[in-house]
Design a protein around this motif. Structure first.
Motif, PDB file in Angstrom:
ATOM      1  N   GLN A 193      34.933  24.800  -3.424  1.00 26.23           N
ATOM      2  CA  GLN A 193      34.165  24.212  -4.518  1.00 26.23           C
ATOM      3  C   GLN A 193      34.050  22.701  -4.357  1.00 26.23           C
ATOM      4  O   GLN A 193      34.987  22.036  -3.910  1.00 26.23           O
ATOM      5  CB  GLN A 193      34.818  24.539  -5.866  1.00 26.23           C
ATOM      6  N   ASP A 194      32.902  22.150  -4.752  1.00 26.66           N
ATOM      7  CA  ASP A 194      32.697  20.707  -4.673  1.00 26.66           C
ATOM      8  C   ASP A 194      33.703  19.949  -5.532  1.00 26.66           C
ATOM      9  O   ASP A 194      34.163  18.866  -5.162  1.00 26.66           O
ATOM     10  CB  ASP A 194      31.276  20.345  -5.120  1.00 26.66           C
ATOM     11  N   GLU A 195      34.036  20.522  -6.694  1.00 27.88           N
ATOM     12  CA  GLU A 195      34.975  19.860  -7.598  1.00 27.88           C
ATOM     13  C   GLU A 195      36.410  20.327  -7.388  1.00 27.88           C
ATOM     14  O   GLU A 195      37.310  19.938  -8.132  1.00 27.88           O
ATOM     15  CB  GLU A 195      34.551  20.094  -9.049  1.00 27.88           C
ATOM     16  N   GLY A 196      36.624  21.193  -6.400  1.00 29.59           N
ATOM     17  CA  GLY A 196      37.973  21.558  -6.006  1.00 29.59           C
ATOM     18  C   GLY A 196      38.644  22.653  -6.796  1.00 29.59           C
ATOM     19  O   GLY A 196      39.797  22.998  -6.518  1.00 29.59           O
ATOM     20  N   VAL A 197      37.956  23.235  -7.791  1.00 27.96           N
ATOM     21  CA  VAL A 197      38.598  24.275  -8.586  1.00 27.96           C
ATOM     22  C   VAL A 197      37.550  25.246  -9.124  1.00 27.96           C
ATOM     23  O   VAL A 197      36.431  24.852  -9.477  1.00 27.96           O
ATOM     24  CB  VAL A 197      39.401  23.660  -9.757  1.00 27.96           C
ATOM     25  N   CYS A 198      37.920  26.515  -9.157  1.00 30.04           N
ATOM     26  CA  CYS A 198      37.067  27.549  -9.744  1.00 30.04           C
ATOM     27  C   CYS A 198      37.287  27.605 -11.251  1.00 30.04           C
ATOM     28  O   CYS A 198      38.347  27.222 -11.757  1.00 30.04           O
ATOM     29  CB  CYS A 198      37.410  28.919  -9.157  1.00 30.04           C
ATOM     30  N   GLN A 199      36.306  28.116 -11.961  1.00 28.58           N
ATOM     31  CA  GLN A 199      36.518  28.446 -13.360  1.00 28.58           C
ATOM     32  C   GLN A 199      37.295  29.757 -13.445  1.00 28.58           C
ATOM     33  O   GLN A 199      37.496  30.447 -12.447  1.00 28.58           O
ATOM     34  CB  GLN A 199      35.181  28.546 -14.094  1.00 28.58           C
ATOM     35  N   ASP A 200      37.739  30.102 -14.647  1.00 26.96           N
ATOM     36  CA  ASP A 200      38.467  31.352 -14.853  1.00 26.96           C
ATOM     37  C   ASP A 200      37.453  32.440 -15.209  1.00 26.96           C
ATOM     38  O   ASP A 200      36.654  32.278 -16.136  1.00 26.96           O
ATOM     39  CB  ASP A 200      39.484  31.185 -15.978  1.00 26.96           C
ATOM     40  N   TYR A 201      37.502  33.554 -14.473  1.00 28.23           N
ATOM     41  CA  TYR A 201      36.488  34.593 -14.624  1.00 28.23           C
ATOM     42  C   TYR A 201      37.087  35.936 -15.034  1.00 28.23           C
ATOM     43  O   TYR A 201      38.280  36.198 -14.836  1.00 28.23           O
ATOM     44  CB  TYR A 201      35.731  34.776 -13.305  1.00 28.23           C
ATOM     45  N   LYS A 202      36.230  36.775 -15.586  1.00 26.68           N
ATOM     46  CA  LYS A 202      36.566  38.167 -15.843  1.00 26.68           C
ATOM     47  C   LYS A 202      35.425  39.027 -15.310  1.00 26.68           C
ATOM     48  O   LYS A 202      34.283  38.559 -15.191  1.00 26.68           O
ATOM     49  CB  LYS A 202      36.795  38.427 -17.332  1.00 26.68           C
ATOM     50  N   VAL A 203      35.730  40.278 -14.987  1.00 25.42           N
ATOM     51  CA  VAL A 203      34.736  41.154 -14.366  1.00 25.42           C
ATOM     52  C   VAL A 203      34.699  42.504 -15.075  1.00 25.42           C
ATOM     53  O   VAL A 203      35.668  42.917 -15.719  1.00 25.42           O
ATOM     54  CB  VAL A 203      35.038  41.382 -12.866  1.00 25.42           C
ATOM     55  N   ARG A 204      33.577  43.165 -14.960  1.00 22.15           N
ATOM     56  CA  ARG A 204      33.478  44.570 -15.344  1.00 22.15           C
ATOM     57  C   ARG A 204      32.454  45.237 -14.436  1.00 22.15           C
ATOM     58  O   ARG A 204      31.643  44.568 -13.788  1.00 22.15           O
ATOM     59  CB  ARG A 204      33.122  44.743 -16.818  1.00 22.15           C
ATOM     60  N   TYR A 205      32.503  46.557 -14.404  1.00 21.23           N
ATOM     61  CA  TYR A 205      31.698  47.312 -13.455  1.00 21.23           C
ATOM     62  C   TYR A 205      30.793  48.309 -14.174  1.00 21.23           C
ATOM     63  O   TYR A 205      31.156  48.861 -15.219  1.00 21.23           O
ATOM     64  CB  TYR A 205      32.600  48.070 -12.482  1.00 21.23           C
ATOM     65  N   THR A 206      29.628  48.522 -13.587  1.00 27.36           N
ATOM     66  CA  THR A 206      28.749  49.596 -14.036  1.00 27.36           C
ATOM     67  C   THR A 206      28.966  50.795 -13.127  1.00 27.36           C
ATOM     68  O   THR A 206      28.899  50.672 -11.898  1.00 27.36           O
ATOM     69  CB  THR A 206      27.276  49.172 -13.988  1.00 27.36           C
ATOM     70  N   CYS A 207      29.248  51.936 -13.735  1.00 30.39           N
ATOM     71  CA  CYS A 207      29.495  53.165 -12.993  1.00 30.39           C
ATOM     72  C   CYS A 207      28.251  54.052 -13.028  1.00 30.39           C
ATOM     73  O   CYS A 207      27.406  53.915 -13.917  1.00 30.39           O
ATOM     74  CB  CYS A 207      30.668  53.920 -13.609  1.00 30.39           C
ATOM     75  N   PRO A 208      28.128  54.967 -12.083  1.00 33.58           N
ATOM     76  CA  PRO A 208      27.021  55.927 -12.155  1.00 33.58           C
ATOM     77  C   PRO A 208      27.070  56.689 -13.475  1.00 33.58           C
ATOM     78  O   PRO A 208      28.146  57.010 -13.981  1.00 33.58           O
ATOM     79  CB  PRO A 208      27.279  56.857 -10.963  1.00 33.58           C
ATOM     80  N   LYS A 209      25.925  56.971 -14.021  1.00 34.93           N
ATOM     81  CA  LYS A 209      25.866  57.652 -15.319  1.00 34.93           C
ATOM     82  C   LYS A 209      26.627  58.970 -15.298  1.00 34.93           C
ATOM     83  O   LYS A 209      27.250  59.364 -16.287  1.00 34.93           O
ATOM     84  CB  LYS A 209      24.409  57.886 -15.709  1.00 34.93           C
ATOM     85  N   ILE A 210      26.623  59.646 -14.156  1.00 36.74           N
ATOM     86  CA  ILE A 210      27.304  60.933 -14.049  1.00 36.74           C
ATOM     87  C   ILE A 210      28.809  60.786 -14.267  1.00 36.74           C
ATOM     88  O   ILE A 210      29.479  61.717 -14.727  1.00 36.74           O
ATOM     89  CB  ILE A 210      27.019  61.590 -12.677  1.00 36.74           C
ATOM     90  N   PHE A 211      29.353  59.607 -13.965  1.00 38.57           N
ATOM     91  CA  PHE A 211      30.785  59.386 -14.155  1.00 38.57           C
ATOM     92  C   PHE A 211      31.139  59.407 -15.639  1.00 38.57           C
ATOM     93  O   PHE A 211      32.110  60.045 -16.058  1.00 38.57           O
ATOM     94  CB  PHE A 211      31.205  58.057 -13.535  1.00 38.57           C
ATOM     95  N   CYS A 212      30.351  58.713 -16.456  1.00 43.41           N
ATOM     96  CA  CYS A 212      30.609  58.713 -17.899  1.00 43.41           C
ATOM     97  C   CYS A 212      30.424  60.108 -18.488  1.00 43.41           C
ATOM     98  O   CYS A 212      31.182  60.534 -19.359  1.00 43.41           O
ATOM     99  CB  CYS A 212      29.680  57.725 -18.599  1.00 43.41           C
ATOM    100  N   GLU A 213      29.420  60.815 -18.011  1.00 36.37           N
ATOM    101  CA  GLU A 213      29.182  62.166 -18.513  1.00 36.37           C
ATOM    102  C   GLU A 213      30.333  63.087 -18.139  1.00 36.37           C
ATOM    103  O   GLU A 213      30.764  63.924 -18.935  1.00 36.37           O
ATOM    104  CB  GLU A 213      27.868  62.695 -17.949  1.00 36.37           C
ATOM    105  N   MET A 214      30.857  62.919 -16.928  1.00 31.17           N
ATOM    106  CA  MET A 214      31.965  63.742 -16.460  1.00 31.17           C
ATOM    107  C   MET A 214      33.231  63.464 -17.252  1.00 31.17           C
ATOM    108  O   MET A 214      33.930  64.380 -17.697  1.00 31.17           O
ATOM    109  CB  MET A 214      32.204  63.491 -14.969  1.00 31.17           C
TER     110      MET A 214
END
Length: 308
Positions: free
Chosen positions: A270-291
């Motif tokens: 990074q240009d400023e030497g530090v990353c921000q703090d992040y969170k993530v989430r995922y999209t699953c195939p629709k069949i996964f939620c149905e299952m």
């Protein structure tokens, strides 16, 4: 007038990071929108509503000016040499782009050595990968299959946009060259990712060496898609933990940003030497939620589609 919105307030518009792809050597400083979309994929909206230009030291460059050939949000900025300084630009984008956090996996459907071109056209990809790509992407990014950014290859692209997709034709290359083998991915509207998605995960802080939210660290959780190929994530979303701002608009550089690998931001990059703090989430195939909803009624379906 600059607008400020409280934390958690839905964005009405947003600015991109400052962008600087050219220097004033040669014919001038060219920060044109078409080239910036390739140089900074997924970070610039295809139809900005405003543009700002300053020197790299921060001095505003305001029109009119007889050395500014182009100063327009839909075209970008061009300064014809003679008295050009080194400029940077940023764009104001509409609401539809501001809240974009949804990025698909990579797709590689063609080889430039088989039919004279590498065509990763959206219409073909939608047919080949049903349900895994939105029909109306907001952004597109192309890299070689080895991971090199498209703009660094020197190839000339016939198509590189969200409407048609990507195409590189061998016959269009200088000196009889052959296109590299490319892969593409897209950023999509909120509606695409909201059909079947996990809760947010924040496993790390941006201490040295950075913020690592890696897929393998959470894939055993019952609240994410399983490791079976049929149910692997089809998209990833990453935002800052403090304000919820899309990671792609922070100006940070990312080592990893992939639904099959996870997310990683390295401080040293990074240009400023530090990353921000992040969170993530995922999209699953629709069949996964149905299952899951069918086989285990103790798991709340809303946990998966983000309405919890």
């Amino acid at each position: 007038m600059r607008r400020f919105y409280p934390v958690g307030f839905p964005l009405l518009e947003c600015r991109t990071p400052w962008l600087d792809r050219d220097d004033p050597s040669g014919v001038g400083d060219y920060e044109t929108l078409s080239l910036l979309l390739i140089r900074y994929p997924l970070q610039v909206c295809p139809k900005p509503i405003a543009i700002e230009v300053t020197t790299i030291s921060g001095t505003p460059a305001l029109p009119p000016g007889n050395i500014f050939v182009v100063y327009d949000p839909l075209q970008g900025f061009e300064c014809k040499n003679g008295a050009c300084e080194d400029y940077r630009v940023r764009f104001t984008c509409p609401l539809s782009f501001c809240n974009t956090t949804c990025v698909t996996m990579w797709f590689d459907s063609d080889d430039p050595k088989t039919n004279g071109s590498d065509s990763e056209l959206l219409s073909n990809l939608l047919t080949m990968y049903p349900g895994e790509i939105c029909t109306n992407p907001i952004g597109i990014e192309a890299k070689t299959v080895s991971g090199q950014e498209a703009y660094k290859t020197g190839d000339i692209f016939l198509v590189y946009n969200t409407v048609s997709g990507f195409a590189c034709v061998n016959a269009g290359q200088t000196g009889g060259g052959v296109c590299d083998d490319y892969k593409v991915r897209f950023s999509c509207p909120e509606t695409f990712c909201s059909t079947c998605r996990t809760s947010w995960f924040d496993r790390d802080d941006p201490d040295n060496p950075g913020d690592r939210e890696i897929w393998k660290d959470i894939q055993t959780s019952p609240y994410v898609c399983t490791s079976r190929v049929t149910y692997l994530p089809i998209a990833i979303e990453v935002v800052t933990t403090v304000s919820g701002s899309p990671a792609l608009l922070t100006g940070n550089l990312f080592q990893e940003f992939d639904p099959h690998e996870g997310f990683e931001c390295v401080n040293d990059q990074q240009d400023e030497g530090v990353c921000q703090d992040y969170k993530v989430r995922y999209t699953c195939p629709k069949i996964f939620c149905e299952m899951v909803d069918y086989s285990n009624h103790t798991i709340d379906y809303r946990t998966f589609n983000g309405r919890n």
